[in-house]
Design an enzyme around this catalytic site. Structure first.
Site, PDB file in Angstrom:
ATOM      1  N   THR A 210     -26.299 -18.474  85.595  1.00  0.00           N
ATOM      2  CA  THR A 210     -26.070 -17.218  86.313  1.00  0.00           C
ATOM      3  C   THR A 210     -24.705 -16.663  85.886  1.00  0.00           C
ATOM      4  O   THR A 210     -23.728 -17.403  85.763  1.00  0.00           O
ATOM      5  CB  THR A 210     -26.142 -17.434  87.841  1.00  0.00           C
ATOM      6  OG1 THR A 210     -25.220 -18.455  88.214  1.00  0.00           O
ATOM      7  CG2 THR A 210     -27.538 -17.854  88.277  1.00  0.00           C
ATOM      8  N   ASP A 243     -27.063 -18.724  96.449  1.00  0.00           N
ATOM      9  CA  ASP A 243     -28.091 -19.393  97.269  1.00  0.00           C
ATOM     10  C   ASP A 243     -29.311 -18.489  97.435  1.00  0.00           C
ATOM     11  O   ASP A 243     -30.449 -18.950  97.356  1.00  0.00           O
ATOM     12  CB  ASP A 243     -27.510 -19.763  98.642  1.00  0.00           C
ATOM     13  CG  ASP A 243     -26.335 -20.712  98.499  1.00  0.00           C
ATOM     14  OD1 ASP A 243     -26.331 -21.506  97.534  1.00  0.00           O
ATOM     15  OD2 ASP A 243     -25.412 -20.654  99.333  1.00  0.00           O
ATOM     16  N   GLY A 278     -21.106 -12.622 105.338  1.00  0.00           N
ATOM     17  CA  GLY A 278     -21.697 -13.908 105.721  1.00  0.00           C
ATOM     18  C   GLY A 278     -22.734 -14.346 104.713  1.00  0.00           C
ATOM     19  O   GLY A 278     -23.363 -13.529 104.044  1.00  0.00           O
TER      20      GLY A 278
HETATM   21  O1  RIB Z   1     -22.819 -20.969  98.630  1.00  0.00           O
HETATM   22  C1  RIB Z   1     -22.128 -20.541  99.775  1.00  0.00           C
HETATM   23  C2  RIB Z   1     -21.911 -21.675 100.710  1.00  0.00           C
HETATM   24  O2  RIB Z   1     -21.049 -22.592 100.104  1.00  0.00           O
HETATM   25  C3  RIB Z   1     -21.250 -21.274 101.999  1.00  0.00           C
HETATM   26  O3  RIB Z   1     -22.173 -20.898 102.993  1.00  0.00           O
HETATM   27  C4  RIB Z   1     -20.436 -22.476 102.358  1.00  0.00           C
HETATM   28  O4  RIB Z   1     -20.993 -23.225 103.397  1.00  0.00           O
HETATM   29  C5  RIB Z   1     -20.321 -23.281 101.073  1.00  0.00           C
HETATM   30  O5  RIB Z   1     -20.853 -24.511 101.200  1.00  0.00           O
END
Ligand code: RIB
Length: 293
Positions: A210, A243, A278
């Site tokens: 990425t 994520d 967030g």
């Molecule tokens: O990838 C982001 C995450 O990485 C955050 O939510 C934090 O918890 C870290 O672990």
């Protein structure tokens, strides 16, 4: 219906927004403080769930008030929590995040996430064997990560390994995963001293790097294929962008889409995710992502 399990971290994110980053020994006044649900594992599980996939999480929280809320949050997001343990005498995982100009710096305290041992994984082998795909990251002990990769390889369960945060791992494990999705920094640690071009050629159709606002790149056996990121007018918070990308990439693979189309799905979803503050608040539902494809 296809089933996926995410094995990984569940944490609370303590987020400070500041225009000035303090130097060593200096105190500065920041703009705001908020807590959010986070942890790479939980974020990826929620991305999968919002994409419409039947998703199970294997992980651990502490027996503290954070742990109760972290579990509740996963349930609210339709993530199956039967493989999550509440561990006595341990604190829940936490991440301490500084946001400056939309970018972030993160310190992680693993807490209960560090207690996901090989023995814990063995307790859920029966359930894991029913999964079509297992997604994992580097926020649980590395010996457990390696055990899961071996287990999935042995039982021919597809895996997406997101090697974040950056940690070293023997190449034997990279060989065994179905897909590995590092960013550029993680790629440089995995394949030390090697150019991106050379690393990509080593693992055709498996290594997906990425590249932030440029998108994601892989080598298809003949050429490099760049799947461009969507342009975003105002980036609010990039925390959890990777994520969301991984969760939606996993959805594409489970739906039988091509690598290109699965990555395009990941890019589209993460472009929406970074427009909210967030790690989880901005993760879109599938219908929203589909509108931008
Ligand atoms: O990838 C982001 C995450 O990485 C955050 O939510 C934090 O918890 C870290 O672990």
């Amino acid at each position: 219906m296809k089933k996926a399990a995410v094995i990984g971290s569940i944490s609370t994110d303590f987020v400070v927004t500041t225009e000035v980053i303090p130097n060593q020994g200096e105190t500065v006044v920041g703009e705001s403080f908020q807590t959010f649900f986070g942890g790479k594992g939980a974020n990826q599980a929620i991305a999968l769930s919002r994409s419409g996939i039947d998703v199970f999480m294997l992980g651990a929280v502490g027996e503290d008030s954070f742990g109760i809320e972290l579990l509740e949050n996963l349930k609210t997001n339709a993530v199956n929590t039967e493989m999550i343990q509440a561990v006595a005498k341990s604190e829940s995982g936490s991440a301490h995040i500084q946001i400056n100009n939309g970018d972030n710096r993160i310190v992680i305290i693993p807490g209960a996430n560090n207690l996901i041992s090989i023995d814990v994984i063995k307790q859920y082998q029966k359930e894991l064997l029913t999964m079509d795909l297992i997604v994992l990251q580097n926020e649980i002990p590395m010996e457990t990560v390696q055990h899961i990769i071996d287990f999935c390889f042995e039982h021919q369960i597809k895996t997406i390994y997101n090697p974040a945060p950056a940690k070293e791992i023997d190449e034997e494990f990279i060989e065994k995963v179905t897909y590995i999705t590092p960013n550029e920094h993680e790629t440089a640690l995995l394949f030390k001293g090697e150019s991106l071009e050379k690393s990509l050629r080593r693992y055709p159709n498996k290594l997906i790097v990425t590249l932030g606002e440029q998108g994601a790149i892989f080598y298809d056996g003949e050429k490099e294929v760049l799947i461009p990121a969507h342009k975003v007018a105002k980036v609010v918070d990039t925390t959890g962008a990777g994520d969301t990308f991984n969760g939606y990439f996993a959805k594409g693979i489970l739906d039988g889409l091509s690598l290109e189309k699965s990555l395009a799905l990941g890019n589209a979803a993460s472009a929406l995710a970074i427009q909210a503050k967030g790690a989880q608040d901005g993760i879109p539902v599938y219908e929203k992502v589909a509108e931008t494809l």
